[in-house]
Design an enzyme around this catalytic site. Structure first.
Site, PDB file in Angstrom:
ATOM      1  N   LYS A  99       0.797   5.994   5.807  1.00 50.04           N
ATOM      2  CA  LYS A  99       1.369   6.488   7.053  1.00 50.04           C
ATOM      3  C   LYS A  99       2.199   5.387   7.713  1.00 50.04           C
ATOM      4  CE  LYS A  99      -0.967   3.935  10.051  1.00 50.04           C
ATOM      5  NZ  LYS A  99      -0.374   3.144  11.152  1.00 50.04           N
TER       6      LYS A  99
ATOM      7  N   ILE B 193      -2.635  -3.996   4.413  1.00 51.90           N
ATOM      8  CA  ILE B 193      -3.325  -2.722   4.268  1.00 51.90           C
ATOM      9  C   ILE B 193      -3.743  -2.481   2.821  1.00 51.90           C
ATOM     10  CG2 ILE B 193      -1.260  -1.298   3.879  1.00 51.90           C
ATOM     11  CD1 ILE B 193      -4.377  -0.419   6.008  1.00 51.90           C
TER      12      ILE B 193
ATOM     13  N   ARG C 153       6.703  -8.620  -3.770  1.00 57.03           N
ATOM     14  CA  ARG C 153       7.427  -9.895  -3.848  1.00 57.03           C
ATOM     15  C   ARG C 153       6.512 -11.106  -3.716  1.00 57.03           C
ATOM     16  NH1 ARG C 153      11.871  -9.119   0.691  1.00 57.03           N
ATOM     17  NH2 ARG C 153      10.034  -8.180   1.662  1.00 57.03           N
TER      18      ARG C 153
END
Length: 311
Positions: free
Chosen positions: A89, A13, A36
């Site tokens: 979200k 995203i 990471r």
């Protein structure tokens, strides 16, 4: 002067939406990332938010794009470090932890923005305005897609706290709670859990509307072909179809022209435009109504075990 912002979690995203949106927004300068496994060319990269904040004290805002069940510690660290916060979200794994973060933001005088990107789809505001002048008789949500296409290999969505089919379903609930002219609450639910997974792959929800309308939602993660992100709405003044996740609105067979307003710029550009407004005003925006419906579904839902899911 542009706000110096850091992204935490450089996953799908962030790459698809947040990073290109920030590159085109003059209100923000992406100066660092914490992740990471990935970074952004030309931007300082750190393994975790703690290291980022230590090395880049000039960061004023943090945008969290990590999965909800792994987000709280970073969110609290950002606020404790005096950084304004924007969260993907759903805003957290539980309602309680989001209330805790909101209280901390209020105590520190910081902006806290829990985003719902689907509310900024092109035709959502038009649908809301149309419904405000009519009596709703029924509303049926059909939110169905292929998890293998939209979330390929993302194991976290099947872990407890990952929400399963409610990860996209909460987008539908965010639109529903935005356009519906009064409050709704869940009456019953059936949740289908693959026998080898901790979160549901499908859900049927039935709501109670004090005004008497019939309201339901169907979420499914095993749909072949194009997704179905639609709302079918019967009113005393005609039939409306809000489709493509809120991008298109058709009323009695005639499509409404949505080529106006801030939604034209796209959902994520609209989110960052709103974040800039909140920063300018020193305000917070935390609406948990979509997440409350999900929590109620897990509380009320009848559990049905179905075939195992494999990628």
């Amino acid at each position: 002067m542009a706000h110096k912002i850091a992204i935490v979690g450089v996953g799908k995203i962030a790459r698809d939406q947040h990073i290109p949106t920030l590159a085109a927004n003059d209100d923000f300068e992406l100066v660092a990332t914490a992740s990471r496994n990935a970074g952004v060319d030309g931007v300082d990269r750190f393994e975790d938010l703690g290291a980022l904040l230590k090395a880049r004290p000039d960061v004023t805002c943090v945008s969290l794009c990590t999965p909800p069940h792994a987000r709280y510690d970073d969110a609290r660290l950002a606020l404790e470090s005096g950084k304004h916060l924007m969260i993907e979200k759903p805003p957290g794994a539980t309602l309680s932890e989001v209330h805790d973060l909101e209280a901390l933001a209020i105590d520190r005088g910081l902006v806290f923005y829990s985003t719902w990107h689907s509310r900024h789809a092109a035709s959502v505001s038009a649908a809301k305005a149309w419904l405000a002048e009519r009596t709703i008789r029924s509303l049926e949500v059909r939110w169905k897609e292929d998890v293998r296409f939209w979330h390929p290999g993302q194991e976290w969505i099947w872990e407890a706290g990952g929400l399963g089919v409610f990860d996209p379903g909460i987008n539908a609930l965010s639109v529903l709670t935005e356009i519906y002219p009064r409050g709704l609450f869940l009456r019953q639910a059936e949740l289908q859990f693959p026998e080898n997974r901790d979160t549901p792959i499908a859900a049927d929800l039935t709501f109670r509307d004090p005004g008497g309308a019939q309201v339901s939602a169907q979420f499914d993660w095993l749909k072949d072909g194009p997704p179905e992100w639609d709302m079918h709405i019967e009113t005393d003044g005609g039939y409306a179809l809000l489709s493509e996740g809120g991008a298109r609105l058709t009323i009695d067979g005639v499509e409404v022209d949505a080529r106006r307003g801030p939604e034209l710029q796209g959902e994520y550009p609209a989110l960052y435009a709103r974040f800039a407004e909140l920063l300018a005003r020193g305000e917070r925006e935390v609406d948990l109504s979509p997440m409350r419906h999900v929590a109620d579904a897990f509380t009320l839902g009848r559990r049905k075990v179905v075939a195992p899911f494999h990628w």
